[in-house]
Design a protein around this motif. Sequence first.
Motif, short mmCIF file in Angstrom:
data_model
loop_
_atom_site.label_atom_id
_atom_site.label_comp_id
_atom_site.label_asym_id
_atom_site.label_seq_id
_atom_site.Cartn_x
_atom_site.Cartn_y
_atom_site.Cartn_z
N ASP A 107 53.54 -15.03 45.40
CA ASP A 107 52.41 -14.20 44.97
C ASP A 107 52.50 -14.14 43.45
O ASP A 107 53.29 -13.36 42.90
N ILE A 108 51.76 -15.01 42.77
CA ILE A 108 51.89 -15.09 41.31
C ILE A 108 50.52 -15.16 40.65
O ILE A 108 49.54 -15.55 41.28
N GLU A 109 50.48 -14.79 39.36
CA GLU A 109 49.20 -14.81 38.67
C GLU A 109 48.88 -16.24 38.18
O GLU A 109 49.67 -17.16 38.36
N VAL A 110 47.70 -16.38 37.56
CA VAL A 110 47.16 -17.72 37.33
C VAL A 110 47.93 -18.59 36.33
O VAL A 110 47.99 -19.81 36.51
N GLN A 111 48.54 -17.96 35.29
CA GLN A 111 49.30 -18.80 34.33
C GLN A 111 50.52 -19.41 35.01
O GLN A 111 50.83 -20.58 34.82
N GLY A 112 51.19 -18.59 35.81
CA GLY A 112 52.37 -19.08 36.55
C GLY A 112 51.95 -20.14 37.56
O GLY A 112 52.63 -21.16 37.72
N ALA A 113 50.81 -19.92 38.22
CA ALA A 113 50.34 -20.89 39.22
C ALA A 113 50.05 -22.23 38.55
O ALA A 113 50.32 -23.29 39.13
N ALA A 114 49.52 -22.17 37.32
CA ALA A 114 49.22 -23.43 36.61
C ALA A 114 50.52 -24.20 36.35
O ALA A 114 50.56 -25.43 36.46
N LYS A 115 51.60 -23.48 36.05
CA LYS A 115 52.89 -24.15 35.81
C LYS A 115 53.40 -24.77 37.11
O LYS A 115 53.93 -25.88 37.12
N VAL A 116 53.22 -24.04 38.22
CA VAL A 116 53.67 -24.58 39.51
C VAL A 116 52.85 -25.83 39.86
O VAL A 116 53.37 -26.82 40.39
N ARG A 117 51.54 -25.80 39.52
CA ARG A 117 50.66 -26.95 39.82
C ARG A 117 51.18 -28.19 39.10
O ARG A 117 51.16 -29.29 39.66
N ASP A 118 51.67 -28.02 37.87
CA ASP A 118 52.21 -29.16 37.13
C ASP A 118 53.51 -29.67 37.75
O ASP A 118 53.73 -30.86 37.86
N LYS A 119 54.36 -28.72 38.15
CA LYS A 119 55.68 -29.11 38.65
C LYS A 119 55.66 -29.51 40.12
O LYS A 119 56.46 -30.34 40.54
N CYS A 120 54.81 -28.90 40.92
CA CYS A 120 54.79 -29.12 42.37
C CYS A 120 53.35 -29.38 42.84
O CYS A 120 52.73 -28.49 43.45
N PRO A 121 52.80 -30.54 42.55
CA PRO A 121 51.39 -30.79 42.88
C PRO A 121 51.09 -30.74 44.38
O PRO A 121 49.92 -30.58 44.76
N ASP A 122 52.12 -30.87 45.21
CA ASP A 122 51.88 -30.85 46.67
C ASP A 122 51.78 -29.44 47.24
O ASP A 122 51.51 -29.27 48.43
N ALA A 123 52.01 -28.43 46.40
CA ALA A 123 51.94 -27.05 46.90
C ALA A 123 50.49 -26.74 47.31
O ALA A 123 49.56 -27.42 46.90
N VAL A 124 50.34 -25.71 48.15
CA VAL A 124 49.01 -25.29 48.60
C VAL A 124 48.61 -24.08 47.76
O VAL A 124 49.35 -23.10 47.70
N PHE A 125 47.44 -24.16 47.12
CA PHE A 125 47.01 -23.10 46.20
C PHE A 125 45.84 -22.32 46.79
O PHE A 125 44.78 -22.89 47.05
N ILE A 126 46.06 -21.02 46.98
CA ILE A 126 45.03 -20.16 47.60
C ILE A 126 44.71 -19.03 46.63
O ILE A 126 45.61 -18.39 46.08
#
Length: 215
Positions: A107-126
Amino acid sequence: MMRRQKTQKKGELIVLSGPSGVGKSTVIAELLSDRRDIYFSVSYTTRAPRVGEADGVNYNFVTREEFERMIRDHELLEFAEYVGNYYGTSLKVIQEKLEKGIDVLLDIEVQGAAKVRDKCPDAVFIFIVPPSLEELSRRLYNRNTDSSEVITRRLEKARQECRESVRYDYLVVNDTVMNAAREIGSILEAERCRVKKRVHLVESIIGAPCAPSGE
Ligand code: 5GP
């Protein structure tokens, strides 16, 4: 018969974002009451605990010095500064769970989610939105945990955050907690059925690798 794959299936990384006060924690609690196989990542934060929050349960509450040490020592998968406080996700814990095949929910806010998107592109983003900004304002006031100055900042932030929703895979409206939790549950079911995550099933059915022949 094909030999069973020795490599264990990795867990799914699920990233949930949405404006503060949208009801993420309640939706998550509802979802997890039904899905005990999902591990909820307890974040680190420098914010003070709210009434009813417990250390190690809602958050790991740490000092700014300790948080900055964790940043320096690369202990965080991601972190962000949000309304004057640091929030971050432990890299070690997440890695251990995913390696064991356990699904992990952030459960993270959008800046953190953007970092996860770069590092883990296979994650599911809701992304979760409130039915309206008026309703969000009402929920923040009813929560009775922040001053009206902080609430004004959180509402302005909410507007900006909602614009980021287009970068997510799925959008859920939290009109009722049950509906939102049910929709997230359905998203996770659908994600598990993706062909790329189930190739091993077909291979064990046909007893051969599934690589396309190119013809
Ligand atoms: P709150 O202070 O209302 O508990 O949380 C404020 C915001 O911080 C929420 O949007 C929440 O999703 C986010 N948040 C909680 N933990 C983390 C974290 O580990 N990393 C990041 N980037 N955001 C977090």
